[in-house]
Design a protein around this motif. Structure first.
Motif, mmCIF file in Angstrom:
data_model
loop_
_atom_site.group_PDB
_atom_site.id
_atom_site.type_symbol
_atom_site.label_atom_id
_atom_site.label_comp_id
_atom_site.label_asym_id
_atom_site.label_seq_id
_atom_site.Cartn_x
_atom_site.Cartn_y
_atom_site.Cartn_z
ATOM 1 N N GLU A 2 -45.474 104.564 -30.459
ATOM 2 C CA GLU A 2 -45.411 103.844 -31.730
ATOM 3 C C GLU A 2 -44.023 103.279 -32.014
ATOM 4 O OE1 GLU A 2 -48.001 102.799 -33.121
ATOM 5 O OE2 GLU A 2 -48.968 103.993 -31.564
ATOM 6 N N TYR A 14 -47.061 98.281 -35.589
ATOM 7 C CA TYR A 14 -47.064 99.262 -36.675
ATOM 8 C C TYR A 14 -48.358 99.179 -37.476
ATOM 9 C CZ TYR A 14 -46.426 101.617 -41.065
ATOM 10 O OH TYR A 14 -46.630 102.453 -42.132
ATOM 11 N N TYR A 28 -51.536 104.690 -37.613
ATOM 12 C CA TYR A 28 -50.803 105.295 -36.490
ATOM 13 C C TYR A 28 -49.716 106.229 -37.023
ATOM 14 C CZ TYR A 28 -52.898 101.824 -33.331
ATOM 15 O OH TYR A 28 -53.767 101.067 -32.587
#
Lengths: 466, 379
Positions: free
Chosen positions: A110, A117, A121
């Motif tokens: 990530e 983004y 997540y």
């Protein structure tokens, strides 16, 4: 003072009170299996290639410049590790080690590129971190089969509570964020997103009713704000859960949000009672009347007064963790201007589905000494997805400008380089307007926590509440 | 507690409904109060498919057939009158290609070739071309994109103004050039008729697929149409204007990179291209009758959530009109104008630049046509 201390110790003793582990076990199994599936799905869709192999440039998070993607084999290996460790979390084998591996590998991926983004997540990273702190493998796990000593039927109340709190905060802050002029009084951006559904064969008539997006906006806001409380309250829980299913299935049908609805539908089960979880587990594992079933008691009464009001390092870590969680969605208050326009303080705040924002960005690189200038073909450096995401987010525009400046400096032998941007953005149904001050040399600007004065103000008639 | 929640709900929902009504009251007088967007995308696609797309491919098939026939007769009678006829047929065919270049989806991709790449990659690579001529590589189907299609034919028959005929008669590549000309025009016609036949109901019947789905998901007809329209518009802006203007090359003009460099028809070609994109957007049939197009759908969508005085649909309209008029103000050949009056070319380019956010971002967003292909949660 004395009463303060008393109430604090009361709180501590409440959160440390031992309760049955059943809800935590369900949570662990559901989370592990769903996230394992998610990692496999991600690979199968070819996204590892598209998002972490193809790009030449990655939008790093400030402070994480050192996080770089591995090569193709490496990236696939990371996703395989993710899939396996998540599965092992699910079945509860070498639980702590695998939670750590999963947390690190997922968070690493990530952090590679801001482009990807997504709030959910971020949610997964946070949950993985919380899982590190709890003994979710102490029952119904392979670990317990292998090491019977690990078995524990009672765990402190906070080990379950943290997940309820985390989920509750996601919903609550998402709801609060919806209390704004665009969302409530212009039904934006739902109006834009609903409009194409008038073409739907079965439900077109419904979506062509003008009031529908307003109804969804208001219901969505109320749903998000109140759902944590309705899930906590026993009398409304089952109805609240049914709306959780309804809401997430509807969003799954209407928007490309992948597995997130299923993560939420699975996670919110944790709000159900111990008895409910015990029943489900007995049914799933076929263990009727096993020692795991505890009749009529949510928590253990014996052992009740043992040192429960003590601080532990874990509790302190959690207190800090949640304190930051509360601050993050509020930090936008420190910036001037319209939040949806500047996006200063937008990420990590559960602002989900709030804006329809599109833009085009044209960079011009100048040799400030001899006046030569180049227009940049963004797609020579970015993937189409990166270009789209960059075009509406000032911090990404700045990062890319710096990258371009350095590239052209080298390639064209420039001593003093200037990067300027001509950018237009359309937000929530308002026609596109200039976004970035095109007279500012972005090479001289820094990406920091300060307000970016080179973002032009959103001068429209939007009287947003915030 | 329960009652309190219930009443809160009712009050808030009531307020929500009222906010909807009050918004409507603010609308200007000339608009109907109950604007519901009632529009059939499948009807629109049917009009576009039957009255625009199929006639355009039919016309390309005819003009390339005429070109092929003329080329075959030219190689048997190599004189200047014959060459002029051939050049006329070429120009006509190239202009009709400008009307299909934004239709590079469906049959234009699924028949073993990429229409755009096989027909119109410019500038021509003269090096590759010469290599082919010297090595007897005269089968277009086996040759690279940069030395086939319209640019290769154009080079053969316009190439060097003084010696075109000589190249076919006394030049060292004469035999191969004749063969290649015949093969290239034949290949071009083959590709055109393949695409055309794949579209029509008596052939591959792609038209049936095209009009069956009014959805906006990835790969849906609407999505293909909108994405390709935008791709072609970007090609028009970037390859036909931005690159020749030297925007990517420190402002140093690149006249040999224009489309139609040898025939000197760059502006005419690009204006035809822009006009064809505009007519497709409007839904104007090849017969000239105005039908339903993306514009009409956009009017409907925009009215649904109208927030500004000027609708998106009309902004796009007026922008296209500006682009077209600025293009017509450029004298052909563009390669010469780049030196004599670069500004007029830049003016047209700038108007195209303004259209990009409208077409590529706002229109696609309004129609819910996705360009991003991964999950998102709307932020």
């Amino acid at each position: 003072m004395a009463t303060d201390r008393l109430s604090l110790s009361k709180i501590l003793s409440y959160i440390n009170q031992e309760v049955h582990i059943a809800p935590l076990v369900t949570f662990r199994i559901v989370f592990g299996l769903v996230m394992s599936f998610a990692a496999i799905r991600f690979m199968a869709k070819g996204w590892v290639q598209d998002l972490y192999v193809t790009p030449k440039f990655y939008f790093f998070y400030e402070g994480f410049e050192w996080i770089k993607p591995l090569d193709e084999t490496g990236m696939y290996a990371i996703f395989c590790i993710m899939a396996v460790s998540a599965f092992l979390i699910g079945i509860g084998l070498f639980y702590r080690v695998n939670v750590l591996i999963y947390f690190l590998s997922f968070t690493y991926v990530e952090l590679i590129d801001k482009t990807t983004y997504l709030n959910h997540y971020y949610f997964v990273s946070l949950v993985a971190f919380l899982l590190l702190l709890v003994p979710a493998n102490a029952a119904y796990s392979v670990d317990v089969k292998l090491f019977p000593k690990l078995k524990r039927l009672y765990v402190p109340r906070w080990t379950i509570g943290v997940f309820k709190l985390q989920l509750g905060m996601v919903y609550f802050f998402a709801g609060i964020a919806k209390i704004n002029h665009d969302w409530l009084f212009r039904a934006m951006p739902l109006k834009i997103w609903f409009a194409p559904f008038i073409q739907n064969e079965w439900l077109g008539w419904f979506f062509s009713i003008k009031i529908v997006p307003y109804l969804f906006s208001w219901c969505g806001m109320l749903y998000d704000v109140f759902i944590p409380f309705l899930l906590l309250w026993k009398r409304t829980r089952i109805w609240a859960y049914l709306t959780v299913i309804f809401f997430h299935v509807v969003t799954w049908w209407m928007f490309p949000i992948g597995i997130f609805p299923w993560v939420m539908i699975g996670s919110t089960l944790i709000f159900f009672s111990t008895e409910w979880h015990q029943k489900i587990q007995a049914w799933v594992f076929g263990v009727e009347n096993s020692e795991l079933r505890v009749q009529n008691s949510e928590y253990r009464i014996e052992n009740s007064e043992v040192n429960r009001s003590k601080w532990s390092p874990t509790i302190i870590v959690l207190a800090v963790f949640f304190f930051i969680q509360v601050l993050m969605p509020m930090r936008y208050l420190a910036y001037p201007g319209k939040l949806f326009w500047t996006e200063e303080g937008f990420r990590f705040s559960w602002r989900v589905m709030l804006i329809e924002k599109v833009g085009t960005t044209i960079f011009t690189v100048k040799d400030l000494q001899d006046g030569r200038e180049w227009e940049v073909h963004n797609l020579d450096f970015l993937t189409p997805l990166q270009e789209i995401m960059m075009s509406t987010q000032p911090d990404m525009i700045l990062q890319f400008a710096h990258y371009l400046g350095e590239e052209y400096k080298r390639k064209e032998n420039i001593d003093e380089v200037g990067v300027f941007v001509n950018s237009r953005v359309a937000l929530n149904g308002y026609r596109n307007r200039p976004f970035i001050d095109s007279s500012v040399n972005l090479m001289l600007e820094q990406n920091d926590w300060k307000h970016k004065s080179w973002i032009l103000p959103f001068d429209g008639e939007n009287k947003e509440v915030k | 507690m329960k009652k309190a929640i219930k009443y809160t709900f009712l009050v808030l929902i009531g307020a929500g409904l009222m906010s909807g009504f009050s918004c409507k009251k603010k609308k200007k007088k000339d608009e109907p109060v109950e604007v519901t967007c009632d529009y059939s995308v499948t009807n629109m696609l049917s009009g576009i498919g039957n009255n625009i797309i199929i006639p355009r491919f039919a016309s390309l098939t005819q003009t390339t057939l005429a070109l092929k026939t003329e080329a075959a007769s030219f190689v048997t009678q190599l004189d200047s009158a014959s060459l002029v006829n051939l050049q006329k047929k070429f120009n006509a065919a190239y202009l009709s290609y400008q009307k299909v270049s934004m239709l590079n989806f469906g049959p234009a991709l699924t028949n073993g070739f990429n229409m755009r790449e096989r027909m119109n990659v410019f500038p021509l690579s003269v090096t590759t071309f010469d290599l082919y001529m010297n090595n007897n590589n005269t089968q277009p189907s086996q040759n690279a994109n940069a030395a086939v299609g319209f640019p290769a034919i154009e080079y053969l028959i316009f190439g060097n103004v003084d010696s075109v005929l000589a190249e076919f008669t006394t030049g060292s590549q004469a035999t191969n050039r004749k063969t290649y000309l015949v093969n290239l025009t034949d290949y071009l016609h083959q590709l055109s008729s393949t695409v055309y036949n794949a579209w029509i109901s008596s052939g591959g019947n792609y038209i049936a697929t095209f009009v069956a789905d009014g959805g906006n998901s990835i790969g849906s007809p609407l999505s293909l149409l909108v994405n390709e329209l935008n791709f072609d518009f970007e090609t028009l802006k970037n390859f036909k204007y931005k690159i020749p203007l030297g925007k990517f090359d420190a402002g140093i003009v690149q006249p040999d990179k224009v489309e139609g460099y040898y025939s000197g028809t760059s502006v005419a070609l690009s204006a035809a291209n822009a006009d064809a994109i505009y007519k497709l957007y409007l839904g104007v049939a090849e017969s000239g009758t105005d039908g339903e197009g993306l514009h009409d759908y956009l009017v409907c969508l925009d009215a649904y959530y109208q927030t500004e005085d000027v609708s998106l649909a009309n902004s796009i309209n007026s922008q296209f009109a500006l682009i077209y008029s600025k293009m017509l103000a450029i004298p052909d050949p563009m390669s010469a104008t780049l030196y004599s009056n670069k500004q007029v070319i830049d003016d047209a380019h700038n108007e195209m630049q303004i259209a990009v956010p409208l077409l590529k971002r706002e229109m696609t967003a309004a129609m819910g046509v996705q360009i991003s292909y991964t999950d998102n949660d709307g932020d």
